[in-house]
Design a protein around this motif. Structure first.
Motif, PDB file in Angstrom:
ATOM      1  N   VAL B 219      -4.394   6.979   2.467  1.00 12.51           N
ATOM      2  CA  VAL B 219      -3.815   5.884   3.245  1.00 12.51           C
ATOM      3  C   VAL B 219      -2.565   5.370   2.543  1.00 12.51           C
ATOM      4  O   VAL B 219      -1.516   5.173   3.154  1.00 12.51           O
ATOM      5  N   LEU B 220      -2.686   5.202   1.231  1.00  9.69           N
ATOM      6  CA  LEU B 220      -1.540   4.687   0.497  1.00  9.69           C
ATOM      7  C   LEU B 220      -0.367   5.654   0.548  1.00  9.69           C
ATOM      8  O   LEU B 220       0.778   5.247   0.713  1.00  9.69           O
ATOM      9  N   VAL B 223       0.846   5.913   4.512  1.00  7.75           N
ATOM     10  CA  VAL B 223       1.501   4.685   4.928  1.00  7.75           C
ATOM     11  C   VAL B 223       2.685   4.389   4.017  1.00  7.75           C
ATOM     12  O   VAL B 223       3.755   3.995   4.464  1.00  7.75           O
ATOM     13  N   THR B 227       6.892   3.903   4.849  1.00  5.77           N
ATOM     14  CA  THR B 227       7.760   2.758   4.597  1.00  5.77           C
ATOM     15  C   THR B 227       8.631   2.965   3.372  1.00  5.77           C
ATOM     16  O   THR B 227       9.294   2.056   2.928  1.00  5.77           O
ATOM     17  N   PHE B 229      11.401   3.596   0.753  1.00  8.60           N
ATOM     18  CA  PHE B 229      12.805   3.257   0.959  1.00  8.60           C
ATOM     19  C   PHE B 229      13.661   3.421  -0.292  1.00  8.60           C
ATOM     20  O   PHE B 229      14.617   4.200  -0.312  1.00  8.60           O
ATOM     21  N   ASP B 230      13.298   2.698  -1.340  1.00  9.20           N
ATOM     22  CA  ASP B 230      14.185   2.512  -2.488  1.00  9.20           C
ATOM     23  C   ASP B 230      14.825   3.797  -3.018  1.00  9.20           C
ATOM     24  O   ASP B 230      16.048   3.917  -3.078  1.00  9.20           O
ATOM     25  N   ARG B 245      17.682  10.734   6.210  1.00  3.89           N
ATOM     26  CA  ARG B 245      17.698   9.412   6.820  1.00  3.89           C
ATOM     27  C   ARG B 245      16.360   9.141   7.498  1.00  3.89           C
ATOM     28  O   ARG B 245      16.211   9.269   8.711  1.00  3.89           O
ATOM     29  N   MET B 251      16.286   1.958   9.532  1.00  2.12           N
ATOM     30  CA  MET B 251      16.117   0.534   9.769  1.00  2.12           C
ATOM     31  C   MET B 251      17.063  -0.271   8.889  1.00  2.12           C
ATOM     32  O   MET B 251      17.773  -1.153   9.351  1.00  2.12           O
ATOM     33  N   TYR B 252      17.110   0.072   7.634  1.00  5.06           N
ATOM     34  CA  TYR B 252      17.951  -0.666   6.698  1.00  5.06           C
ATOM     35  C   TYR B 252      19.426  -0.544   7.075  1.00  5.06           C
ATOM     36  O   TYR B 252      20.172  -1.522   7.095  1.00  5.06           O
ATOM     37  N   SER B 268      11.238  -1.881  12.635  1.00  6.90           N
ATOM     38  CA  SER B 268      10.185  -2.339  11.719  1.00  6.90           C
ATOM     39  C   SER B 268       8.870  -2.506  12.436  1.00  6.90           C
ATOM     40  O   SER B 268       7.805  -2.139  11.908  1.00  6.90           O
ATOM     41  N   LEU B 271       7.382   0.731  12.862  1.00  6.17           N
ATOM     42  CA  LEU B 271       6.865   1.215  11.582  1.00  6.17           C
ATOM     43  C   LEU B 271       5.508   0.596  11.264  1.00  6.17           C
ATOM     44  O   LEU B 271       4.549   1.293  10.918  1.00  6.17           O
ATOM     45  N   VAL B 272       5.455  -0.699  11.370  1.00  2.00           N
ATOM     46  CA  VAL B 272       4.214  -1.388  11.022  1.00  2.00           C
ATOM     47  C   VAL B 272       3.085  -0.957  11.960  1.00  2.00           C
ATOM     48  O   VAL B 272       1.974  -0.671  11.523  1.00  2.00           O
ATOM     49  N   ALA B 275       2.019   2.593  11.153  1.00  2.00           N
ATOM     50  CA  ALA B 275       1.276   2.664   9.899  1.00  2.00           C
ATOM     51  C   ALA B 275      -0.105   2.071  10.053  1.00  2.00           C
ATOM     52  O   ALA B 275      -1.093   2.616   9.545  1.00  2.00           O
ATOM     53  N   LEU B 276      -0.173   0.980  10.769  1.00  2.00           N
ATOM     54  CA  LEU B 276      -1.479   0.348  10.975  1.00  2.00           C
ATOM     55  C   LEU B 276      -2.398   1.280  11.761  1.00  2.00           C
ATOM     56  O   LEU B 276      -3.553   1.490  11.398  1.00  2.00           O
ATOM     57  N   SER B 279      -3.566   4.063   9.531  1.00  2.00           N
ATOM     58  CA  SER B 279      -4.602   3.729   8.556  1.00  2.00           C
ATOM     59  C   SER B 279      -5.916   3.401   9.249  1.00  2.00           C
ATOM     60  O   SER B 279      -6.983   3.784   8.764  1.00  2.00           O
TER      61      SER B 279
ATOM     62  N   LEU D 109      -4.813  -4.202   6.063  1.00  2.00           N
ATOM     63  CA  LEU D 109      -4.249  -2.873   6.314  1.00  2.00           C
ATOM     64  C   LEU D 109      -2.868  -3.009   6.944  1.00  2.00           C
ATOM     65  O   LEU D 109      -1.956  -2.247   6.645  1.00  2.00           O
ATOM     66  N   LEU D 110      -2.758  -4.010   7.808  1.00  2.00           N
ATOM     67  CA  LEU D 110      -1.469  -4.261   8.445  1.00  2.00           C
ATOM     68  C   LEU D 110      -0.397  -4.476   7.378  1.00  2.00           C
ATOM     69  O   LEU D 110       0.729  -4.030   7.508  1.00  2.00           O
ATOM     70  N   ALA D 113       2.069  -1.824   5.467  1.00  2.00           N
ATOM     71  CA  ALA D 113       3.241  -1.143   6.013  1.00  2.00           C
ATOM     72  C   ALA D 113       4.391  -2.069   6.361  1.00  2.00           C
ATOM     73  O   ALA D 113       5.327  -1.654   7.003  1.00  2.00           O
ATOM     74  N   PRO D 115       7.756  -3.386   6.062  1.00  2.00           N
ATOM     75  CA  PRO D 115       8.927  -3.038   5.257  1.00  2.00           C
ATOM     76  C   PRO D 115       9.587  -4.324   4.750  1.00  2.00           C
ATOM     77  O   PRO D 115       9.979  -5.169   5.531  1.00  2.00           O
ATOM     78  N   ALA D 118      12.935  -5.461   6.136  1.00  2.00           N
ATOM     79  CA  ALA D 118      12.986  -6.085   7.449  1.00  2.00           C
ATOM     80  C   ALA D 118      12.507  -7.521   7.389  1.00  2.00           C
ATOM     81  O   ALA D 118      12.972  -8.376   8.131  1.00  2.00           O
ATOM     82  N   LEU D 153      -7.359  -2.764  -0.764  1.00  2.00           N
ATOM     83  CA  LEU D 153      -7.811  -1.425  -0.381  1.00  2.00           C
ATOM     84  C   LEU D 153      -8.445  -0.715  -1.577  1.00  2.00           C
ATOM     85  O   LEU D 153      -9.519  -0.116  -1.482  1.00  2.00           O
TER      86      LEU D 153
END
Ligand SMILES: Nc1ncnc2c1ncn2[C@@H]1O[C@H](COP(=O)(O)OP(=O)(O)OP(=O)(O)O)[C@@H](O)[C@H]1O
Ligand SMILES: Nc1ncnc2c1ncn2[C@@H]1O[C@H](COP(=O)(O)OP(=O)(O)OP(=O)(O)O)[C@@H](O)[C@H]1O
Ligand SMILES: [Mg+2]
Ligand SMILES: [Mg+2]
Lengths: 397, 298, 402, 273, 402
Positions: B219-220, B223, B227, B229-230, B245, B251-252, B268, B271-272, B275-276, B279, D109-110, D113, D115, D118, D153
């Motif tokens: 999951v880690l 997910v 997300t 990025f860095d 990209r 998004m950024y 975003s 994305l969320v 990801a949700l 998971s 869990l939400l 993710a 970012p 954002a 988690l």
């Protein structure tokens, strides 16, 4: 009453010493200078201005970026102050001041030297290969060919950073289509990007790529003064189109090159038949200080800018660092400063330039600027054709 | 000994402090993001209502679609690369030998560096002109060997997967190490007596008993890479071209470089949500959410 | 198949606990060796070293002719019942038992047949699909047992494999193990604390104490001729009664003192016990097994010289027998940790008194009487001691006198 | 536990290959941090040159130590909050019943993710509203909040393996939920707490976006800024940056070495028969 | 302190296992109730429900006058010894035992005193600093025991607390528990599979089977007057011999068939057994306890009518007795799972034969003989049956006939 406290944000750079000194020696207000790294600063200033905790004064690059803030009424209009003190206004090159002006109103005061883009070259490489630096496009092509066979990368290009690509674009478009092509874009003319000159310039750019002018690795070379200056200094690359700061980078990373007078510089070659004057230059005009509309002490901030920024001491400090301040009448001062041959040459170049094109990515809106850089990258990777480039750019606002 | 004997169970009040903190500093902002996704907002001026404009743009923006695809790709690749390695290494260093604990300490090191430091390092190592790799190939006269790792649109993504993995494998290794240590020794002893060699012990004991840890780590990773990025931002900035990209970067770039926070917010939200969903799906499918131990009743 | 030999086997745990101390023992090929000993005496540790699960601090283990000190468990081909079961928590009962077989390359069908048979034998066939967490304690133990016996290894190591089973099942299981062993003749080391198992199951019994081997012998021999006080006291339940005594030689006869009573040692008993004579007039330790004391009215032949008149402090009817406790005026033998040891504190002092009125001058003895006895708690009773079955030990070396 | 004979040869080999992959970049960082900026690029990347600690002096001169203090404060606070809150929440989730427990798990869990980029502007608003802007708590709370989901988690996964019977034994002994949490769950999940602690510490220690946006004055500057002190508009002083990296990394690594004992788990051994 | 009452107590596990079925039982205040039953009969489940660890599917538990179905464990104030210990792995032996005391607010000094005493009593005082992982099985069990008894709760629940101890220690511990109980009079539920514990420790014994209560009575009563075949077979070790039989009424006398032999029932036995007479001429089940069969030469009074000439298939000398196995030509009673059940497969068929030559016509019986018996494996022997102690059961209902 107590002295007002003014907050000034700027980015990390060699000129910081001059700025902090200007702040420290200023008596009427206490000015705190906060210095941020270049990239994070862009994010930081955006959030700060956007959400209401801005500093009193902040450094910016003028152009489209500043315009956004101006449009959002986050920036103080400096026109009344400049008009009230003509001497102050006239100290600066007008074409530089224009970078921070919109619809005839001024929003920023230049705070560092001008940064024209020049063609640097390694004299030793040319000597060894019996070549002369190219003055025209044809010469350039033949020099590329010769260097290629000699196993030297003709032009160093930090393609991964994208913005160095833009310097080529700016000069080629200028030489082929003249400043009016880009001015049309800025003016928001329809299909401005479809200009035949622009497409031709881009075709030439791709020709250069094909000819191996940038070597095989340009797309994974990041622009980093250390890397490029070392490449140039050590002769792994023969030439580099870059802002005048590259001189400093070579001085730092490859001091022998300067000492042996092996570093050469010249204007971008002429392109016969093109519409642009070969004396035109491109580059950053300067960076600017603006005053936040939300500042609690706008008058004090303006006062500080007037008194301390580009004051004689400030200018002197910049010159000592090899800067070329965008102020009038300092040729003499320059000639006695450090690296005088280079700085006076640049100063003259700017002075005599019919057009000084501020970097496109600073002029355009951030949105368009970003699209521009991405498309340039893809143009050089030959993922798109010049026509596609223009079509993509045409869609931007 | 027995499952399902929680009876009344612990008071949910215990979750409150964490929930509170999380709600204030993560959930509320996220709700704002959802709201912003229905506005025009450049991050500077006040947002103005945009209806579904950002969303319809999302449906049509081919760059973003490409970014989604890349994100999926990097997600799958990250999982495929990190999970087996982290699992094997984690289990390996969970052994009690001295040299293994020394190795464990060494493996841990990459985790310590910030993304910026790692980016600088790898960029330098992979630098086509002065990098270690270029240097080696040059010395070994292997000029055929590609040196333009990050500049090659075909390779850049894989390199990013590798660098990301380099940074995060230690963390997952730590998870697996702790998980493996938790498995009662006596079970291994029984298996050894039953005639299971190293491989079979791993397959029949370790793997099944680490199931929940594998889910956690997966999951880690999944997910996380959605997300992530860095590193990508600093190392390639999404290039060459659009080669790296990924969606968070898209998004950024939209939000901060193109000053289109409204659209960035829409991305975003996607994305969320994705990801949700991912998971939740994983946790449902694997039975992780039933909070049963795999160790009970040994 | 192969015998097992320990020579000088020693185990010192980190922290310094000496769990096994210079153990020398040979278990013959096909033998079933029962290992007994007090809790903490090192039985499990010996098994674990035999299996290769515990590093050997010193000494050697040979399986067959091979020193296996450095052979990994998997290559020793042994099956083990762990004291704590160590079932695979994620596998069903069936899979727990099948796992070893599968690893040893048995065919699917054969695995199924064997597991099913064994499960049935152990009464866990109905539970085949369950996970260990869903089993009762005894069911788990049977699965643990099944996991071992389903295989046909070179040796079995069983660590108290029946401790959690009820008496009936335990008898069944014990019989089953005996039959299995008779059939397969697999060398087996069997740790137990159950007297019946120890006495009936093993070819020989090894008695351990504090990591050392005290005696190893056929069960009957061990019971009849314990080498020392420890073994005598350890084997048998209720344990042998042990008191300080003296040998008195009077008028050509030899008597052993049991408090105020004198027990006449019959000539048949003395015959061949040369050492005993040397103790005449000296202190020694007398041992009497509870079953050698009987209600005088019910004893096969009443023996006047050895009759005792006692006050019964507790009579426990056990159905098949009655256990009576009674004090005799003889000094007890100290040394073994006992309940009384901890009763010095104020709060629980009374407990001490319940156990022994005056611990230095009186000893509580235990007898197993015929269930038809009339002895009752708090009542006087007349008992007889079977003087042909007395035990004597040296008071300092604690070695049996014979 | 056994002798060399039983060394896991293939495992050890693979282990050493990975060691090289891990060590090479780290080695490069260290030796480069000991070079001068001029010419570091053209120097042999493998053989260390004449080492100089000049870059380290430079890093320390730039205010590294005061950054260090702030970072330490923030990290300590974040780790404490995350460990305590996340453990409590995980305990409630694993040992609790009904929709609240499972619901909060889903909610967390939400959080996996979201970012940061954002959410940063809304977060700025929140921090501002709470009058925390430009204070260390402005870094502590959001960092902790964003570390909590992952921590939950991980802890949930670990806590469930603490044998139920131990909780039962504690209940019988008369322990309240609170006591079971601290006397049983906490000590037995030490390895997971360490993992989570490391994770949270690194978020706090290396986090850049929050400090950048949520603080401004030099009094609240944290270590990651030190990295950027050597990054100018047109280039980076790589050796100095790496010196800063090495210096920043050392304290955390030292802490890990100390805390690593906690990983030497098998914590439930011996609880049963 | 308070009594415990179960009424209609039922537990069905997820998956449908009915572990406890409509249990009605009252344990009086201060009583020590022993619970026995085959493995898997629901003993642990009852304890766990009593402690509040397992949800109750139906019925009620009262402690004192309070229905505790929904009272959390902590408020029930009970102490429990878990079947598999559940020691706190991260605490030392001392802390394991001290934990409950600390939680109950005892002073530091008092905690130390109590724990140290208890530890000493249990023989684990030397191990106080160790963690459970460093203990042997029996040591762990004693710590688990210590953790419970160090407290003074309203009730003790003990789940096979001595199963991993050697006989000697077990006797000591049992005595200790008895003393403790006599002193504190704490209501106690004690699960065991040890016959001796069951017979000696409890005020009453409850026998469970498949989750149901079969009989609850004083130990002696239970042994002497089992309510049914199951209880009869379950209590006693070796178990009662059970065979199919017939009552024959001949010449005013009544005989019970034991294969070819007829056992004359003495009038004293028949007196008051009205039901039995009704079975005259009918099939019934005959039970003989092993201790009621004796070597004819050693029996207190030889009883000609009841003597058996048998072939001994196995004589196991136990030291204090000799267990002999011999077949009689009577049909065995089926139903109880036995080793033979699983022996139908080719591979282990021979095993079956070792157990019973012809399972339908012959039954192996067991007798406990005086150790002086001359009976030996493979030899013939003459035994006598104590006809005054026979048991009879209805063949269909399996209820005792009296
Ligand atoms: N891991 C360990 N560390 C330290 N001491 C240990 C360890 N394991 C066992 N011991 C000690 O070694 C001795 C022997 O232990 P072992 O388990 O062999 O006893 P045992 O004879 O099997 O006892 P039991 O009948 O109680 O199971 C004991 O005193 C025990 O406390
Ligand atoms: N968690 C569970 N899920 C399903 N069935 C269970 C569970 N726990 C116990 N059982 C079943 O319930 C029945 C009663 O179990 P319990 O543990 O009460 O038996 P017990 O009398 O204590 O046996 P033993 O003497 O073997 O410990 C058994 O058949 C067992 O298999
Ligand atoms: Mg043991
Ligand atoms: Mg049980």
């Amino acid at each position: 009453s107590k002295k007002p406290t003014l907050l000034l944000w700027t980015i990390q750079r060699t000129e910081n010493s001059v700025e902090t000194k200007a702040a420290k020696t200023y008596k009427p207000a206490s000015v705190k200078v906060q210095i941020f790294a270049n990239d994070p600063y862009k994010q930081k200033i955006k959030v700060a201005l956007g959400s209401g905790k801005p500093p009193d004064m902040f450094m910016n690059w003028g152009g489209g970026g500043l315009k956004q803030y101006v449009d959002a009424r986050k920036v103080l209009d400096l026109t009344p102050f400049l008009n009230a003190d003509k001497a102050w206004k006239n100290r600066f090159f007008n074409n530089v001041l224009q970078t921070a002006a919109f619809k005839g109103k001024y929003y920023g005061i230049p705070n560092v030297g001008m940064q024209p883009v020049l063609l640097f070259y390694n004299k030793a490489v040319f000597r060894q290969n019996n070549l002369t630096p190219p003055k025209t496009w044809d010469e350039l092509l033949s020099v590329v060919k010769a260097l290629k066979t000699a196993g030297v990368t003709p032009f160093i290009l930090g393609g991964q950073s994208k913005w160095p690509d833009l310097m080529w674009e700016e000069y080629l478009v200028d030489r082929v289509a003249g400043p009016q092509a880009f001015n049309a874009v800025v003016a928001g003319k329809k299909n401005a990007w479809m200009d035949k000159g622009i497409i031709k310039a881009n075709t030439m750019l791709q020709q250069l790529v094909d000819a191996g002018a940038f070597g095989n690795n340009f797309s994974s070379t990041t622009y980093d003064g250390t890397v490029t200056a070392t490449l140039l200094g050590t002769g792994k690359g023969a030439m580099e189109l870059m802002g005048n700061w590259e001189y400093g980078a070579v001085l730092q990373n490859s001091p022998d090159t300067i000492k042996n007078h092996d570093l050469g510089w010249m204007p971008f070659p002429a392109i016969p038949g093109g519409k642009g004057n070969s004396k035109n230059i491109a580059g950053n005009t300067s960076n600017f200080y603006s005053v936040a509309a939300k500042s609690k002490h706008p008058a004090a901030a303006v006062q500080f800018l007037k008194k301390q920024v580009m004051s004689p001491a400030y200018v002197k400090g910049l010159i000592a660092l090899g800067n070329i301040p965008p102020v009038k009448g300092i040729a003499k001062q320059l000639s006695t400063g450090a690296n005088a041959d280079f700085t006076t040459w640049c100063y003259k170049l700017v002075q005599s330039a019919p057009n000084y094109q501020h970097s496109w990515d600073q002029v355009l809106s951030p949105d368009a600027a970003n699209t521009l850089l991405t498309n340039l990258d893809r143009l050089l990777l030959k993922q798109i054709t010049p026509q596609q480039f223009s079509a993509n750019m045409n869609k931007t606002k | 000994m027995r499952a399902g004997s929680k009876r009344k169970g612990a008071s949910p009040l215990l979750a409150l402090p964490a929930l509170g903190l999380f709600a204030i500093f993560a959930l509320v902002p996220m709700i704002v993001v959802v709201v912003l996704s229905f506005t025009y907002y450049n991050g500077i001026s006040s947002p103005t209502f945009a209806g579904f404009a950002n969303w319809s743009r999302f449906l049509h923006d081919s760059t973003t679609h490409h970014a989604i695809w890349l994100s999926l790709e990097i997600m799958v690749l990250s999982w495929l690369f990190q999970t087996p390695l982290a699992l094997l290494l984690g289990v390996f260093v969970s052994g009690r030998q001295r040299y293994r604990s020394v190795l464990a300490a060494a493996y841990f090191v990459p985790l310590l560096f910030s993304a910026a430091a790692i980016a600088i390092t790898w960029r330098n190592l992979l630098d086509p002109n002065f990098g270690l790799l270029a240097n080696l190939t040059h010395r070994l006269h292997m000029s055929w060997f590609p040196t333009s790792w990050l500049g090659n649109p075909g390779l850049a993504l894989y390199m990013m997967v590798f660098i990301i993995s380099w940074q995060f494998i230690p963390f997952h290794m730590l998870l697996y190490q702790a998980g493996a240590r938790q498995i009662p020794r006596s079970i291994y002893e029984a298996a050894e007596i039953d005639g299971a060699g190293r491989v079979r012990q791993f397959l029949h004991i370790t793997l099944p008993l680490l199931r929940n840890t594998i889910v956690t780590s997966s999951v880690l990773i999944l997910v996380g890479s959605l997300t992530y990025f860095d590193l990508v931002f600093i190392v390639t900035g999404g290039g060459p071209g659009f080669a790296t990209r990924i969606l968070p970067l898209d998004m950024y770039i939209n939000g901060f470089e193109r000053s289109d926070m409204g659209y960035a917010s829409a991305i975003s939200v996607v994305l969320v949500t994705a990801a949700l969903a991912l998971s939740l799906l994983l946790i449902r499918v694997t039975g992780f959410g039933r909070f049963r131990s795999t160790h009970e009743g040994a | 198949m192969a015998g097992i030999r320990y020579s000088g086997l020693t185990k010192t745990f980190e922290g310094g606990t000496l769990a096994v101390d210079q153990l020398d023992l040979e278990i013959e090929d096909g033998e079933l060796m029962v290992v007994v000993g007090p809790s903490g005496s090192g039985k499990t540790t010996v098994l674990r070293m035999t299996a290769g699960l515990e590093e050997i601090s010193a000494g050697e283990i040979l399986i067959g002719d091979r020193v296996v000190n450095d052979v990994p468990p998997k290559e020793r081909n042994i099956a083990m019942v762990f004291q704590n079961y160590a079932l695979y928590p994620h596998m069903s009962v069936f899979d727990n038992m099948a796992f070893g077989l599968k690893l040893h390359g048995y065919k699917k069908q054969e695995v199924r047949d064997r597991v099913e048979q064994t499960a049935q034998m152990l009464g866990v066939a109905d539970l085949a699909r369950r996970k260990p967490a869903q089993l009762s304690g005894g069911q788990r133990q049977r699965v643990a047992m099944g996991r071992a016996i389903v295989r046909e290894p070179a040796a079995f190591l069983m660590d108290e494999p029946l401790s959690n089973l009820d008496a009936k099942l335990r008898v069944e299981m014990r019989t089953y193990i005996a039959i299995l062993h008779r059939k397969l003749s697999t060398t087996t080391v069997y740790v137990t604390h159950d007297q019946t198992e120890a006495m009936t199951l093993g070819d020989r019994v090894a008695v351990m104490r504090d990591g050392r081997l005290e005696q190893v012998d056929a069960p009957a021999t061990l019971y009849a001729k314990p080498a020392n006080l420890f073994v005598a006291g350890f084997m048998g339940s209720p344990a042998m009664n042990i008191v300080h005594s003296r040998l008195i030689s009077e008028g050509g006869s030899i008597f052993a003192e049991l408090g105020p009573t004198r027990l006449l040692l019959p000539p048949s008993f003395l015959k061949g016990r040369r050492q005993l004579e040397q103790y005449a007039g000296r202190e020694l330790i007398l041992g009497i097994r509870p079953e050698d004391i009987e209600d005088a009215a019910l004893a096969p032949k009443a023996n006047g010289e050895a009759s005792l008149d006692v006050q019964v402090t507790l009579a426990e009817p056990m159905g098949s027998e009655v256990i009576v406790h009674f004090p005799v005026g003889a000094a007890p033998v100290a040394g073994t940790p006992s309940v009384a040891a901890a009763t010095d504190s104020k709060d629980r002092q009374e407990l001490a008194q319940l156990i022994a009125e005056d611990p230095t001058r009186s000893t509580t003895m235990v007898a197993r009487l015929n269930p038809r006895t009339t002895a009752r708690t708090g009542k006087p009773a007349r008992l007889t001691v079977d003087v042909s079955r007395l035990y004597f030990f040296d008071p300092t070396s604690e070695v049996a006198i014979c | 536990m056994r002798r060399l004979l039983h060394l896991n040869i293939p495992g050890a080999l693979a282990g050493f290959v990975w060691l090289v992959i891990v060590a090479l970049p780290v080695y490069w960082m260290v030796i480069t941090s000991l070079r001068k900026q001029a010419g570091y690029l053209t120097a042999d990347p493998i053989v260390p040159g004449r080492p100089t600690t000049a870059q380290y002096h430079r890093v320390i001169a730039v205010g590294f130590l005061s950054y260090l203090r702030n970072s330490a404060v923030v990290t300590f606070a974040v780790v404490s909050i995350v460990l305590v809150f996340a453990l409590m929440a995980s305990y409630a989730i694993v040992r609790g019943r009904g929709w609240i427990a499972s619901g909060s798990f889903r909610l967390f869990l939400l959080g996996l993710a979201i970012p940061l980029q954002a959410a940063i502007i809304p977060i700025f608003f929140v921090v501002n509203k709470l009058h925390l802007y430009d204070t260390l708590p402005a870094l502590i709370f959001p960092t902790a909040a964003f570390s909590i989901p992952i921590s939950v988690l991980i802890l949930v996964n670990f806590l469930r393996d603490v044998p139920t019977e131990l909780f039962e034994a504690m209940k019988i002994d008369g322990a309240s939920e609170w006591q079971m949490l601290w006397r049983l769950a906490a000590p037995l999940s030490r390895p997971a707490l360490l993992t989570v602690g490391i994770f949270a510490a690194l978020q706090a220690w290396n986090g850049f976006l929050f400090p950048l946006v949520l603080t401004q004055s030099s009094g609240t500057r944290v270590l990651p800024f030190a990295l950027y002190d050597f990054q100018t508009q047109f280039g980076i002083n790589v050796p100095a940056v790496l010196a800063a990296v090495v210096l920043t990394t050392l304290p955390v690594f030292a802490l890990y070495l100390i805390g690593r004992r906690q990983l030497l788990g098998g914590l439930t051994a011996g609880f049963s028969r």
